[in-house]
Design a protein around this motif. Structure first.
Motif, PDB file in Angstrom:
ATOM      1  N   TYR A  89      19.596  30.272  18.262  1.00  0.00           N
ATOM      2  CA  TYR A  89      18.963  29.705  17.058  1.00  0.00           C
ATOM      3  C   TYR A  89      17.647  29.939  17.249  1.00  0.00           C
ATOM      4  O   TYR A  89      16.874  29.505  18.367  1.00  0.00           O
ATOM      5  N   ASP A 137      15.367  28.705  14.833  1.00  0.00           N
ATOM      6  CA  ASP A 137      14.760  27.459  14.211  1.00  0.00           C
ATOM      7  C   ASP A 137      16.151  26.795  13.884  1.00  0.00           C
ATOM      8  O   ASP A 137      17.137  27.029  14.451  1.00  0.00           O
ATOM      9  N   GLN A 138      15.924  25.439  13.216  1.00  0.00           N
ATOM     10  CA  GLN A 138      16.678  24.467  12.766  1.00  0.00           C
ATOM     11  C   GLN A 138      18.049  25.157  12.003  1.00  0.00           C
ATOM     12  O   GLN A 138      19.390  24.894  12.086  1.00  0.00           O
ATOM     13  N   ASN A 139      17.954  26.303  11.123  1.00  0.00           N
ATOM     14  CA  ASN A 139      18.948  26.858  10.153  1.00  0.00           C
ATOM     15  C   ASN A 139      18.900  28.252  10.308  1.00  0.00           C
ATOM     16  O   ASN A 139      19.544  29.054   9.540  1.00  0.00           O
ATOM     17  N   SER A 188       6.465  25.867  10.317  1.00  0.00           N
ATOM     18  CA  SER A 188       7.847  26.174  10.725  1.00  0.00           C
ATOM     19  C   SER A 188       7.696  27.658  11.606  1.00  0.00           C
ATOM     20  O   SER A 188       8.373  27.877  12.432  1.00  0.00           O
TER      21      SER A 188
END
Length: 620
Positions: free
Chosen positions: A504, A506-508, A205
């Protein structure tokens, strides 16, 4: 009674004291008695110098420019810079492999106690790779926003950086700021993902984050565990392969950049230099381009990581130089040194440190004034980014107004005063530097400039004398999990911030950029941000100049008398709430008296808040 046990105790104390003094001066300490098998255990790997070799002066001419690499380690706080530096020192034989090797380059007591790097440190490493011996000059830099000045100075001596990112936490605000410092300096960047041994580590990630935010391909990332030493050798190999050798000319006249300096009471200024051209050796006469003073070089050498004298230093190499300078101001950071009668074009320096926070410093007892003055002078010799102005107060007596790069910088300076010089002080509330544009020609003639800087709120000029007030602003970067975004945006709006960007990573996780007035974030913004985000948000800021603002000077009165030390400058819209909060705090903290005390906040002659300390008489 004088006994053998007492004699042994005295000897141990004397040895410990001598070892401490020796360590400060860079001398080898007393050696412990050899144990069985010690000779077998202390063998050094073939790729580095043995301890016996280190006693003799190293011949630096053995390292050609092509076999030299200068690099820094940059990262967010607590992402493992100093631990990685320890492993690199062990791999190259600069220090022995023991469990006690923790923060070897963090030499200050405050650094070891707080677990942070405050001062950038240099170490020259000797490493064999594919049949060639390389000279790798490593600079370990601080990670906190208050010490980004140290980072920018260190990068001027490098051709590349190791950008360390925690595999558990991912990219943080200071990671972004440090990357762009390296990017602007056009340095090669090697991303290193550290702490892959942690239970919740997610290096894949983090690779995607690095690719998205910095546009660096994920296959260029090196995954390591600096604590366990996993895959650290590949970092050294990447430094050799991916960082270019310095572009220098050894046959040209000497040009050396001073990128840091420290003060030793026995030998004077020790200047850390990066040689861009030529050669320097003991006995050379050198000239400072800044002061035009001439000095004779007493000693040159490299740090390995302790001082190791050499015969000469050559272009492309990083080391130290002692030339009888008595004051750190003579070794101006960013200065160019050249040989006497061989003047050269000075190297482009870097902008000097700009204090962001000012605070008054006073001795607890005025009889300690001279001792404190001496302690501050000695400490500022080792920290040139602190500015000092004399100040005095009716309540606190004679003292100083000191400028710092941030609140942590102020705390560290105060802690070093206590630890290194046994000096206790009174610090006033930190303030930021404001500017005022004067309105009349008479005032401009009096101050000798149209725009004046105010570092002491008590000297804030009246509105009738100025056309406008200016307050410092900063560009802040916040990285946070998206679940806290609403609370954080409300906090920023309450601090008069203007949103500039949002993306953003990454996703969160979201990266926010805001323009903040500096006085809104300097005291408690970071604490509020951490508590709102359960500790997950990170914050970094950089100077963004000044902007016009409606500022007012707020006086605090006790029974009608103005207390200068409590005078503050606030925004007009926040004057009432700030005045009420200060009055309430004073009511709780002031000692009770046998008479009533009126605590008031005032704008000029207008009272905007009041609290009354009532006398509490004992019951009969």
């Amino acid at each position: 009674m004088w006994t053998l046990a007492g004699q042994g105790c005295w000897r141990r104390r004397a040895l410990a004291s001598w070892a401490t003094r020796a360590a400060r001066r860079g001398l080898p300490g007393p050696r412990p008695a050899p144990t069985r098998g010690a000779a077998a255990e202390s063998k050094t790997p073939d790729r580095s110098y043995s301890s016996a070799d280190r006693k003799e002066k190293i011949d630096m001419s053995r390292f050609s420019v092509e076999n030299t690499r200068n690099f820094s380690i940059i990262a967010h706080v607590d992402h493992g810079k100093s631990t990685l530096a320890d492993r690199l020192l062990e791999l190259t034989g600069a220090i022995d492999k023991t469990k006690n090797n923790k923060q070897v380059l963090d030499k200050l007591q405050v650094e070891r106690e707080r677990g942070i790097t405050v001062k950038a440190q240099t170490a020259s490493l000797f490493y064999d790779y594919e049949g060639k011996q390389y000279l790798l000059n490593l600079i370990d830099t601080p990670g906190h926003v208050d010490f980004s000045y140290e980072v920018s100075r260190s990068l001027s001596a490098c051709q590349g950086v190791l950008l360390v990112v925690d595999a558990n936490e991912g990219i943080q605000a200071q990671t972004v700021a440090n990357f762009f410092l390296a990017f602007e300096a056009q340095l090669s960047v090697i991303p290193v993902i550290n702490k892959i041994d942690l239970k919740n580590a997610d290096p894949e990630s983090v690779e995607k984050q690095i690719e998205k935010v910095f546009d660096i391909p994920s296959d260029e990332c090196i995954k390591i565990s600096a604590k366990l030493g996993t895959n650290v050798e590949s970092v050294l190999q990447a430094v050799i392969k991916r960082i270019p050798p310095p572009k220098v000319h050894r046959k040209n006249p000497l040009r050396a950049l001073v990128f840091d300096s420290t003060f030793d009471q026995y030998r004077g200024v020790i200047a850390n230099v990066a040689l861009f051209d030529g050669v320097v050796s003991k006995g050379d006469k050198i000239v400072s381009a800044h002061t035009q003073k001439t000095y004779e070089v007493n000693e040159v050498g490299v740090l390995n990581p302790n001082e190791q004298p050499t015969h000469k230093l050559y272009a492309g190499q990083v080391g130290y130089l002692i030339a009888g300078m008595k004051d750190v101001t003579e070794a101006q950071v960013g200065d160019t040194l050249y040989l006497h009668k061989q003047p050269v074009e000075p190297l482009p320096g870097f902008k000097s440190a700009k204090p962001m926070v000012f605070a008054g410093m006073y001795p607890i007892d005025q009889s300690e004034y001279n001792n404190l003055k001496s302690a501050i002078e000695k400490l500022t010799l080792n920290d040139s980014s602190v500015t000092v102005h004399r100040d005095s107060s009716l309540a606190l007596g004679a003292g100083w107004r000191l400028g710092f790069l941030g609140l942590l910088h102020m705390e560290v300076f105060n802690q070093r005063l206590e630890q290194e010089y046994n000096a206790s002080v009174i610090l006033t509330t930190p303030t930021v530097p404001y500017k005022a544009v004067l309105s009349s020609a008479k005032l401009i003639k009096e101050y000798r400039e149209k725009e004046i800087t105010i570092i002491n709120p008590a000297q804030f000029p009246d509105k009738s004398k100025v056309t406008e007030y200016l307050e410092p602003i900063v560009l802040g970067t916040i990285i946070t999990p998206d679940e806290y975004i609403g609370k954080i945006m409300m906090l920023c709006q309450a601090r008069r911030a203007v949103q500039k960007n949002m993306m953003y990573i990454d996703q969160n996780r979201i990266m926010l950029k805001y323009l903040f007035p500096l006085n809104e974030i300097v005291v408690d913004f970071y604490d509020s941000l951490k508590s709102l985000s359960s500790g997950y948000a990170s914050f970094d800021y950089e100077d963004a100049g000044y902007q016009t603002a409606e500022l007012v000077k707020m006086d605090i009165l006790l029974n009608g008398n103005i207390v200068e030390e409590l005078v503050t400058v606030v925004h007009k819209d926040k004057a009432y709430s700030a005045g009420k909060a200060i009055c309430e705090r004073l009511k709780d903290s002031l000692p009770r008296q046998l008479f009533e005390i009126a605590i008031q906040a005032a704008l000029g002659s207008k009272i905007i808040a009041r609290e009354t300390m009532v006398v509490i008489l004992p019951e009969k």
